[in-house]
Design a protein around this motif. Structure first.
Motif, PDB file in Angstrom:
ATOM      1  N   ASN A 203       0.824  -1.206   0.000  1.00  0.00           N
ATOM      2  CA  ASN A 203       0.000   0.000   0.000  1.00  0.00           C
ATOM      3  C   ASN A 203       0.860   1.260   0.000  1.00  0.00           C
ATOM      4  N   ILE A 204       1.941   1.252   0.751  1.00  0.00           N
ATOM      5  CA  ILE A 204       2.840   2.415   0.796  1.00  0.00           C
ATOM      6  C   ILE A 204       3.487   2.625  -0.568  1.00  0.00           C
ATOM      7  N   VAL A 205       3.980   1.556  -1.171  1.00  0.00           N
ATOM      8  CA  VAL A 205       4.638   1.645  -2.474  1.00  0.00           C
ATOM      9  C   VAL A 205       3.653   2.129  -3.537  1.00  0.00           C
ATOM     10  N   SER A 206       2.409   1.725  -3.431  1.00  0.00           N
ATOM     11  CA  SER A 206       1.418   2.073  -4.460  1.00  0.00           C
ATOM     12  C   SER A 206       1.142   3.565  -4.577  1.00  0.00           C
ATOM     13  N   GLY A 207       1.546   4.345  -3.582  1.00  0.00           N
ATOM     14  CA  GLY A 207       1.357   5.792  -3.652  1.00  0.00           C
ATOM     15  C   GLY A 207       2.575   6.544  -4.145  1.00  0.00           C
ATOM     16  N   ALA A 208       3.638   5.830  -4.505  1.00  0.00           N
ATOM     17  CA  ALA A 208       4.905   6.474  -4.848  1.00  0.00           C
ATOM     18  C   ALA A 208       5.025   6.808  -6.330  1.00  0.00           C
TER      19      ALA A 208
ATOM     20  N   PHE B 283      11.354  -8.910  -5.066  1.00  0.00           N
ATOM     21  CA  PHE B 283      10.529  -8.553  -3.916  1.00  0.00           C
ATOM     22  C   PHE B 283       9.378  -7.604  -4.281  1.00  0.00           C
ATOM     23  N   VAL B 284       9.665  -6.578  -5.045  1.00  0.00           N
ATOM     24  CA  VAL B 284       8.654  -5.566  -5.405  1.00  0.00           C
ATOM     25  C   VAL B 284       7.860  -6.073  -6.605  1.00  0.00           C
ATOM     26  N   LYS B 285       6.550  -6.156  -6.444  1.00  0.00           N
ATOM     27  CA  LYS B 285       5.665  -6.706  -7.473  1.00  0.00           C
ATOM     28  C   LYS B 285       4.955  -5.609  -8.263  1.00  0.00           C
ATOM     29  N   GLY B 286       4.575  -5.947  -9.473  1.00  0.00           N
ATOM     30  CA  GLY B 286       3.903  -4.994 -10.348  1.00  0.00           C
ATOM     31  C   GLY B 286       2.619  -4.435  -9.779  1.00  0.00           C
ATOM     32  N   GLU B 287       1.868  -5.258  -9.051  1.00  0.00           N
ATOM     33  CA  GLU B 287       0.601  -4.767  -8.484  1.00  0.00           C
ATOM     34  C   GLU B 287       0.819  -3.772  -7.356  1.00  0.00           C
ATOM     35  N   TRP B 288       2.042  -3.651  -6.867  1.00  0.00           N
ATOM     36  CA  TRP B 288       2.357  -2.669  -5.830  1.00  0.00           C
ATOM     37  C   TRP B 288       2.614  -1.284  -6.422  1.00  0.00           C
ATOM     38  N   VAL B 289       3.008  -1.227  -7.697  1.00  0.00           N
ATOM     39  CA  VAL B 289       3.554  -0.008  -8.296  1.00  0.00           C
ATOM     40  C   VAL B 289       2.485   0.810  -8.991  1.00  0.00           C
ATOM     41  N   LYS B 290       2.506   2.091  -8.714  1.00  0.00           N
ATOM     42  CA  LYS B 290       1.590   3.058  -9.315  1.00  0.00           C
ATOM     43  C   LYS B 290       1.882   3.188 -10.813  1.00  0.00           C
TER      44      LYS B 290
ATOM     45  N   GLY C  88       2.869   4.574 -14.108  1.00  0.00           N
ATOM     46  CA  GLY C  88       3.709   5.708 -14.477  1.00  0.00           C
ATOM     47  C   GLY C  88       4.850   6.012 -13.518  1.00  0.00           C
ATOM     48  N   ALA C  89       5.009   5.215 -12.478  1.00  0.00           N
ATOM     49  CA  ALA C  89       6.090   5.452 -11.508  1.00  0.00           C
ATOM     50  C   ALA C  89       7.460   5.194 -12.137  1.00  0.00           C
ATOM     51  N   VAL C  90       8.471   5.858 -11.584  1.00  0.00           N
ATOM     52  CA  VAL C  90       9.861   5.601 -11.938  1.00  0.00           C
ATOM     53  C   VAL C  90      10.392   4.603 -10.905  1.00  0.00           C
ATOM     54  N   VAL C  91      10.957   3.496 -11.366  1.00  0.00           N
ATOM     55  CA  VAL C  91      11.413   2.434 -10.470  1.00  0.00           C
ATOM     56  C   VAL C  91      12.911   2.210 -10.681  1.00  0.00           C
ATOM     57  N   ILE C  92      13.659   2.376  -9.597  1.00  0.00           N
ATOM     58  CA  ILE C  92      15.103   2.179  -9.646  1.00  0.00           C
ATOM     59  C   ILE C  92      15.448   0.983  -8.769  1.00  0.00           C
TER      60      ILE C  92
ATOM     61  N   ASP D 278      10.554  -7.292  -9.335  1.00  0.00           N
ATOM     62  CA  ASP D 278      10.102  -8.295 -10.297  1.00  0.00           C
ATOM     63  C   ASP D 278       9.909  -7.567 -11.633  1.00  0.00           C
ATOM     64  N   PHE D 279      10.987  -7.506 -12.393  1.00  0.00           N
ATOM     65  CA  PHE D 279      11.054  -6.690 -13.603  1.00  0.00           C
ATOM     66  C   PHE D 279       9.878  -6.945 -14.546  1.00  0.00           C
ATOM     67  N   ASN D 280       9.569  -8.207 -14.809  1.00  0.00           N
ATOM     68  CA  ASN D 280       8.519  -8.532 -15.781  1.00  0.00           C
ATOM     69  C   ASN D 280       7.136  -8.056 -15.362  1.00  0.00           C
ATOM     70  N   SER D 281       6.852  -8.034 -14.059  1.00  0.00           N
ATOM     71  CA  SER D 281       5.533  -7.571 -13.631  1.00  0.00           C
ATOM     72  C   SER D 281       5.480  -6.055 -13.434  1.00  0.00           C
ATOM     73  N   VAL D 282       6.641  -5.433 -13.186  1.00  0.00           N
ATOM     74  CA  VAL D 282       6.672  -3.980 -12.956  1.00  0.00           C
ATOM     75  C   VAL D 282       6.808  -3.201 -14.261  1.00  0.00           C
ATOM     76  N   ARG D 283       7.527  -3.757 -15.212  1.00  0.00           N
ATOM     77  CA  ARG D 283       7.792  -3.052 -16.476  1.00  0.00           C
ATOM     78  C   ARG D 283       6.535  -2.500 -17.152  1.00  0.00           C
ATOM     79  N   PRO D 284       5.452  -3.248 -17.234  1.00  0.00           N
ATOM     80  CA  PRO D 284       4.269  -2.713 -17.919  1.00  0.00           C
ATOM     81  C   PRO D 284       3.626  -1.496 -17.230  1.00  0.00           C
ATOM     82  N   VAL D 285       3.833  -1.333 -15.930  1.00  0.00           N
ATOM     83  CA  VAL D 285       3.188  -0.219 -15.227  1.00  0.00           C
ATOM     84  C   VAL D 285       4.116   0.963 -14.982  1.00  0.00           C
ATOM     85  N   ALA D 286       5.421   0.732 -14.960  1.00  0.00           N
ATOM     86  CA  ALA D 286       6.381   1.806 -14.682  1.00  0.00           C
ATOM     87  C   ALA D 286       6.644   2.618 -15.951  1.00  0.00           C
ATOM     88  N   SER D 287       6.822   3.926 -15.778  1.00  0.00           N
ATOM     89  CA  SER D 287       7.209   4.747 -16.931  1.00  0.00           C
ATOM     90  C   SER D 287       8.681   4.535 -17.257  1.00  0.00           C
TER      91      SER D 287
END
Length: 159
Positions: A70-75, A87-94, A96-100, A116-125
């Protein structure tokens, strides 16, 4: 820690923070919500300080943070430096977020990050790959700082 060891840790920390500045150069940090997952003195805390200096609102989390998804989803910016593979999953990420992804972990015969690159890539800018993202830039910053140190030593020797 001795003063020499502490100085070395501080230098290593600033190298990682310097990398962060290079990695997100041109991206407007001011006013963004950032979550740093990891609280180490070498990566997590210095990156949090860098983001604060750029006027981001920063939350530092760790492996025992309650309701981390929930905290990550607001970032707007997520920095993962926790040392846990995928550790960090795509469903956690807002969206358009920038993920480093700062960490690198060996899983079987593969190297993966904390994200988890494959699940985060589609949602991260933007997302840093592992391997090939943070590592090469950290080495470049180390080499740059080694050169600066060598030049300072030579300048001190001059009459």
């Amino acid at each position: 820690l001795s003063p020499v060891c502490l100085g070395s840790l501080r230098r290593a920390a600033s190298i990682n923070a310097e990398y962060m500045g290079k990695n997100i150069e041109g991206y407007k940090i001011e006013g963004k919500n950032a979550v740093v997952i990891g609280r180490s003195n070498i990566v997590g805390k210095p990156i949090a300080q860098l983001l604060i200096a750029e006027n981001a609102t920063v939350t530092v989390c760790h492996s025992r943070t309650r309701d981390l998804p929930n905290i990550v989803s607001g970032a707007d910016i997520v920095v993962a430096a926790i040392g846990r593979p995928n550790f960090v999953k795509g469903e956690w990420v807002k969206e358009g977020a920038v993920v480093i992804d700062v960490d690198i972990n060996k899983v079987g015969d593969r190297m993966v990050g904390d994200v988890d690159f494959n699940s985060v890539r589609p949602v991260a800018s933007h997302i840093t790959p592992v391997p090939g993202g943070v590592g090469p830039m950290t080495i470049a910053m180390l080499l740059k700082n080694t050169l600066i140190a060598a030049e300072a030593i030579e300048a001190a020797k001059a009459p």
